[in-house]
Design an enzyme around this catalytic site. Sequence first.
Site, PDB file in Angstrom:
ATOM      1  N   THR A  95      21.552  22.379  16.671  1.00  0.00           N
ATOM      2  CA  THR A  95      22.352  21.210  17.036  1.00  0.00           C
ATOM      3  C   THR A  95      22.158  20.171  15.946  1.00  0.00           C
ATOM      4  OG1 THR A  95      21.973  21.630  19.383  1.00  0.00           O
ATOM      5  CG2 THR A  95      22.765  19.426  18.771  1.00  0.00           C
ATOM      6  N   LYS A 170      29.078  19.795  21.307  1.00  0.00           N
ATOM      7  CA  LYS A 170      27.655  19.806  21.689  1.00  0.00           C
ATOM      8  C   LYS A 170      27.103  18.389  21.859  1.00  0.00           C
ATOM      9  CE  LYS A 170      23.439  21.312  22.289  1.00  0.00           C
ATOM     10  NZ  LYS A 170      23.035  21.912  23.563  1.00  0.00           N
ATOM     11  N   LYS A 245      17.037  12.937  19.095  1.00  0.00           N
ATOM     12  CA  LYS A 245      17.836  13.330  17.919  1.00  0.00           C
ATOM     13  C   LYS A 245      19.313  13.474  18.302  1.00  0.00           C
ATOM     14  CE  LYS A 245      18.456  17.518  17.323  1.00  0.00           C
ATOM     15  NZ  LYS A 245      18.775  18.905  17.180  1.00  0.00           N
TER      16      LYS A 245
HETATM   17  P1  NAD Z   1      11.758  24.416  17.932  1.00  0.00           P
HETATM   18  O1  NAD Z   1      11.162  23.196  17.316  1.00  0.00           O
HETATM   19  O2  NAD Z   1      11.032  25.127  19.033  1.00  0.00           O
HETATM   20  O3  NAD Z   1      12.048  25.512  16.790  1.00  0.00           O
HETATM   21  C1  NAD Z   1      12.515  25.212  15.508  1.00  0.00           C
HETATM   22  C2  NAD Z   1      11.875  26.217  14.548  1.00  0.00           C
HETATM   23  O4  NAD Z   1      12.455  26.026  13.239  1.00  0.00           O
HETATM   24  C3  NAD Z   1      10.360  26.006  14.391  1.00  0.00           C
HETATM   25  O5  NAD Z   1       9.676  27.226  14.660  1.00  0.00           O
HETATM   26  C4  NAD Z   1      10.196  25.564  12.945  1.00  0.00           C
HETATM   27  O6  NAD Z   1       8.985  25.988  12.348  1.00  0.00           O
HETATM   28  C5  NAD Z   1      11.407  26.223  12.302  1.00  0.00           C
HETATM   29  N1  NAD Z   1      11.806  25.595  11.031  1.00  0.00           N
HETATM   30  C6  NAD Z   1      12.022  24.282  10.765  1.00  0.00           C
HETATM   31  N2  NAD Z   1      12.396  24.114   9.478  1.00  0.00           N
HETATM   32  C7  NAD Z   1      12.400  25.359   8.926  1.00  0.00           C
HETATM   33  C8  NAD Z   1      12.694  25.847   7.621  1.00  0.00           C
HETATM   34  N3  NAD Z   1      13.031  25.007   6.622  1.00  0.00           N
HETATM   35  N4  NAD Z   1      12.606  27.180   7.396  1.00  0.00           N
HETATM   36  C9  NAD Z   1      12.250  28.031   8.398  1.00  0.00           C
HETATM   37  N5  NAD Z   1      11.952  27.627   9.650  1.00  0.00           N
HETATM   38  C10 NAD Z   1      12.019  26.306   9.906  1.00  0.00           C
HETATM   39  O7  NAD Z   1      13.212  23.984  18.405  1.00  0.00           O
HETATM   40  P2  NAD Z   1      14.151  24.704  19.507  1.00  0.00           P
HETATM   41  O8  NAD Z   1      13.849  24.143  20.839  1.00  0.00           O
HETATM   42  O9  NAD Z   1      14.118  26.182  19.283  1.00  0.00           O
HETATM   43  O10 NAD Z   1      15.575  24.119  19.052  1.00  0.00           O
HETATM   44  C11 NAD Z   1      16.245  24.561  17.875  1.00  0.00           C
HETATM   45  C12 NAD Z   1      17.619  23.938  17.849  1.00  0.00           C
HETATM   46  O11 NAD Z   1      18.338  24.313  19.029  1.00  0.00           O
HETATM   47  C13 NAD Z   1      17.611  22.380  17.826  1.00  0.00           C
HETATM   48  O12 NAD Z   1      18.635  21.922  16.995  1.00  0.00           O
HETATM   49  C14 NAD Z   1      17.850  22.024  19.279  1.00  0.00           C
HETATM   50  O13 NAD Z   1      18.440  20.735  19.402  1.00  0.00           O
HETATM   51  C15 NAD Z   1      18.775  23.148  19.721  1.00  0.00           C
HETATM   52  N6  NAD Z   1      18.749  23.472  21.160  1.00  0.00           N
HETATM   53  C16 NAD Z   1      17.565  23.578  21.830  1.00  0.00           C
HETATM   54  C17 NAD Z   1      17.578  23.880  23.190  1.00  0.00           C
HETATM   55  C18 NAD Z   1      16.293  23.975  23.999  1.00  0.00           C
HETATM   56  O14 NAD Z   1      16.368  24.021  25.243  1.00  0.00           O
HETATM   57  N7  NAD Z   1      15.125  24.016  23.386  1.00  0.00           N
HETATM   58  C19 NAD Z   1      18.796  24.086  23.861  1.00  0.00           C
HETATM   59  C20 NAD Z   1      19.983  24.012  23.127  1.00  0.00           C
HETATM   60  C21 NAD Z   1      19.946  23.700  21.777  1.00  0.00           C
END
Ligand code: NAD
Length: 297
Positions: A95, A170, A245
């Site tokens: 997102t 979104k 965010k």
């Molecule tokens: P998270 O923080 O659990 O996971 C993000 C991952 O990305 C981490 O493991 C981090 O180490 C990795 N990362 C960051 N920068 C990186 C890079 N340069 N190279 C490789 N890996 C890298 O976050 P999440 O909860 O999985 O959410 C991810 C996305 O999905 C976000 O944009 C969030 O807004 C969206 N989202 C989350 C949910 C939810 O319920 N958690 C639901 C819908 C959408």
Amino acid sequence: MTTIGFIGLGRMGLPMARNLAKAGHVVRAFDKASAAIDTAKEAGLPTVASAGHAADSAEVVITMLPAGHDTLAVYETAGVLKQARPGTLFIDCSTIDVVSARRAHALAATAGMRSLDAPVSGGVAGAEAGTLTFMIGGEEAAFAAARGVLEAMGKRIVHCGGPGAGQIAKMCNQMMVATNMAVIAEAFVLAEKLGLSHKALFEVVSTSSGGSWALSNYVPVPGLVATSAANHDFAPGFTTELMVKDLKIFQEAAREASSASPVGAVATALYELFLSAGNKGRDYSAIIEMIRGGRHG
Ligand code: NAD
């Protein structure tokens, strides 16, 4: 069977990548955090040493990263666009803000790649069950090419329009669920103070005009709904920092478009206050504790 580079194995990315592997696709998984790589290995996913390696022999590259600067860093700085074969389909499920999403599309096009913005809703439970909703922005041909891969991770896949359209849908969804959660919290706290049980309020409102997805699936008090973060002291779920965010993305877009967002602005300030009160890493629905004036308020 498609070879898929999957970058970002967090709360959402890991179960999504697992579902792709379960559906028979070849997954090459990478995360910059070694703990995430270890968890992926334990889950039986083949991992690679860099983002570039995830992309170099892939037909599809999926990113599931926190924010716009992360997607752009992976596309540009990590050399993923350079190392992928021309014509590779890039799907960013993170997102992110619309400006960064459109920049990511432009970078991909310049490098000779196809691309989609494809944020999701449905949370960790939806990612695990393979029932996510995908909101897609990008060209029709890229959308058609992505469908089979997306179907391994989601149930509902909506082509919203051209580049950035998925992110527009979104951010609207996020603002709506965040404000909704805050007003549910206000109502439950007042009901508590006036002696009405959580159960009675839930039973009435969940089938009345005040009902919503947030109430029925994520009510911020324990013991009413199995999928609520309140059942485990607000372990995420969806962290407060990710919600802040997303709310800021909406506010910034509203400012740029000269579109009024007074309620969204109040919700942004509320969640920022809650975040700065030591609630990083906790689920956004814990905002009820601040309304209640409890230990984390
Ligand atoms: P998270 O923080 O659990 O996971 C993000 C991952 O990305 C981490 O493991 C981090 O180490 C990795 N990362 C960051 N920068 C990186 C890079 N340069 N190279 C490789 N890996 C890298 O976050 P999440 O909860 O999985 O959410 C991810 C996305 O999905 C976000 O944009 C969030 O807004 C969206 N989202 C989350 C949910 C939810 O319920 N958690 C639901 C819908 C959408």
